[in-house]
Design an enzyme around this catalytic site. Structure first.
Site, short mmCIF file in Angstrom:
data_model
loop_
_atom_site.label_atom_id
_atom_site.label_comp_id
_atom_site.label_asym_id
_atom_site.label_seq_id
_atom_site.Cartn_x
_atom_site.Cartn_y
_atom_site.Cartn_z
N LYS A 197 -63.21 6.21 -50.20
CA LYS A 197 -62.49 7.38 -50.69
C LYS A 197 -61.06 7.27 -50.19
O LYS A 197 -60.81 7.24 -48.98
CB LYS A 197 -63.15 8.66 -50.18
N ARG A 207 -57.84 20.66 -55.01
CA ARG A 207 -57.54 21.51 -53.84
C ARG A 207 -57.02 22.86 -54.31
O ARG A 207 -57.28 23.89 -53.67
CB ARG A 207 -56.55 20.80 -52.92
N LYS A 219 -54.46 13.75 -45.08
CA LYS A 219 -55.80 13.23 -44.77
C LYS A 219 -55.79 11.72 -44.50
O LYS A 219 -56.82 11.07 -44.56
CB LYS A 219 -56.75 13.59 -45.92
N GLU A 235 -66.12 -0.90 -45.42
CA GLU A 235 -66.80 0.40 -45.50
C GLU A 235 -68.15 0.26 -46.22
O GLU A 235 -69.13 0.90 -45.87
CB GLU A 235 -65.92 1.42 -46.23
N LYS A 250 -63.73 6.34 -55.07
CA LYS A 250 -62.99 7.52 -55.53
C LYS A 250 -61.53 7.41 -55.15
O LYS A 250 -61.26 7.09 -53.99
CB LYS A 250 -63.62 8.75 -54.86
N SER A 276 -59.88 15.05 -60.19
CA SER A 276 -59.18 16.13 -60.88
C SER A 276 -57.84 15.69 -61.47
O SER A 276 -57.48 16.11 -62.57
CB SER A 276 -58.98 17.30 -59.91
N TYR A 315 -65.32 15.55 -64.88
CA TYR A 315 -65.23 16.92 -65.41
C TYR A 315 -65.41 16.92 -66.93
O TYR A 315 -65.54 17.98 -67.53
CB TYR A 315 -63.89 17.54 -65.00
C1 PBG Z 1 -63.29 17.26 -50.23
C2 PBG Z 1 -63.28 16.68 -51.60
C3 PBG Z 1 -62.13 16.43 -52.35
C4 PBG Z 1 -62.56 15.99 -53.60
C5 PBG Z 1 -63.95 15.96 -53.58
N1 PBG Z 1 -64.38 16.37 -52.31
C6 PBG Z 1 -60.72 16.66 -52.02
C7 PBG Z 1 -60.13 15.99 -50.86
O1 PBG Z 1 -60.70 15.06 -50.28
O2 PBG Z 1 -59.05 16.42 -50.48
C8 PBG Z 1 -61.62 15.66 -54.74
C9 PBG Z 1 -62.20 15.71 -56.11
C10 PBG Z 1 -61.20 15.77 -57.21
O3 PBG Z 1 -59.97 15.66 -57.00
O4 PBG Z 1 -61.65 15.92 -58.35
N2 PBG Z 1 -64.03 16.67 -49.26
#
Ligand code: PBG
Length: 324
Positions: A197, A207, A219, A235, A250, A276, A315
């Site tokens: 990720k 968010r 992050k 990982e 991701k 997203s 989505y």
């Molecule tokens: C949080 C989480 C996030 C997403 C899924 N779980 C956001 C982040 O890590 O800041 C993002 C999913 C998306 O953008 O569609 N643990």
């Protein structure tokens, strides 16, 4: 003479030689929901709604009827319940456990996946517990966070979750969650690990949907550097050794090389998350009339599957089923 075009001559021949086919069974639908009785359109993600509990159950049922096997749950937690130690993340009467029970009662064959991370619950908006040093520097505490994640995973398992999906990127959390689940007898609950990720700017609209952006800092000390590919292999090997049942990359569309490399590294099922920001890019290009929505969405999903993903979180899952 070799003429590759012969295999593209008619729709029937193209269908025969096609290497990658999308089906509704490939999709996992992410769902947002909240405590309110009202459904709220999400401003940062046109066409996506934050549902009430009742509507969540209805929406999941519609998706399941289209052939979508699984949903993944993302709650918006009330500001007053957010704390530095994110206690609400493992409240057995909290929003997520109630949603899991309602979904499993209404749709017993639907696979319910839950997000395991602290960002919706923690007053700092980080996926882990934040320690503020005297210098003002932030540290996201790894092992203390993993202990809370274990409580959260157990809380979801008690409510009936089929799969828990740690998205926090703390070290060692897959092994710890596996042990916690097994110790409590939840040997049948699977772990879908967010293995690679990345610290991506493409999570912005998500968010916004949950009001879960970090209050301070970013992050990058836990999510991966977008510049790194070999690290994804590291990982992958760790998550596999720690007992993950399924892995995830991701975001998806800009990380097809990572999907392909992880695919070659592991025999485990692999998911990819069309996040997203990817959704928003496709949606806005289509809304402007600049690109053909059906064509670009199906092409993007096909590319993700072709790269090696067995499952795609998107989505667009319901709409894509209508288009297939
Ligand atoms: C949080 C989480 C996030 C997403 C899924 N779980 C956001 C982040 O890590 O800041 C993002 C999913 C998306 O953008 O569609 N643990």
């Amino acid at each position: 003479m070799n003429r590759p075009r012969r295999n593209r001559r008619t729709p029937a021949i193209r269908a025969m030689v096609r290497e990658t086919t999308l089906t509704p069974a490939d999709f996992i639908l992410p769902l947002f929901f909240h405590e309110d009785a009202q459904d709220t359109p999400i401003a940062s993600m046109p066409g996506v709604t934050r549902w009430s509990l009742a509507s969540l159950v209805k929406e999941a049922g519609e998706a399941h009827a289209l052939g979508i096997p699984a949903v993944v749950l993302f709650p918006k937690i009330e500001e007053s319940l957010k704390t530095p130690l994110a206690e609400e993340s493992h409240n057995d009467t909290g929003l997520v456990p109630r949603a899991i029970r309602a979904l499993k009662a209404a749709h017993p064959t639907l696979t319910v996946i839950t997000d395991v991370a602290l960002d919706p619950y923690n007053s700092e908006g980080h996926d882990g517990i934040v320690h503020r040093h005297a210098t003002g520097a932030l540290e996201i505490l790894n092992d203390q966070t993993v202990a809370v994640l274990c409580h959260q995973a157990l809380c979801h398992a008690r409510a009936g979750a089929d799969i828990v999906a740690p998205s926090d990127m703390m070290d060692g959390r897959v092994a710890a969650i596996r042990e916690a689940l097994d110790d409590e007898g939840f040997t049948a609950v699977s772990i879908l690990s967010y293995t690679a990720k990345y610290a991506s700017a493409f999570y912005g609209p998500f968010r916004g949907a949950l009001d879960s952006a970090p209050k301070d800092g970013d992050k990058k000390t836990y999510q991966m550097d977008p510049a790194n590919a070999r690290e994804a292999i590291r990982e992958t090997l760790l998550d596999e050794a720690e007992g993950a049942d399924m892995l995830m990359v991701k975001p998806a569309g800009l990380y097809l090389d990572i999907i392909a490399r992880v695919r070659e590294t592991t025999t485990l099922p692999l998911a990819a998350y069309q996040v997203s920001g990817e959704y928003l890019m496709l949606k806005s290009a289509a809304a402007g009339g600049w690109l053909d929505e059906k064509a670009i969405v199906l092409e993007s999903l096909t590319a993700i599957k072709r790269a090696g993903a067995d499952m795609i979180l998107t989505y667009y899952a319901k709409q894509a089923c209508g288009w297939l």
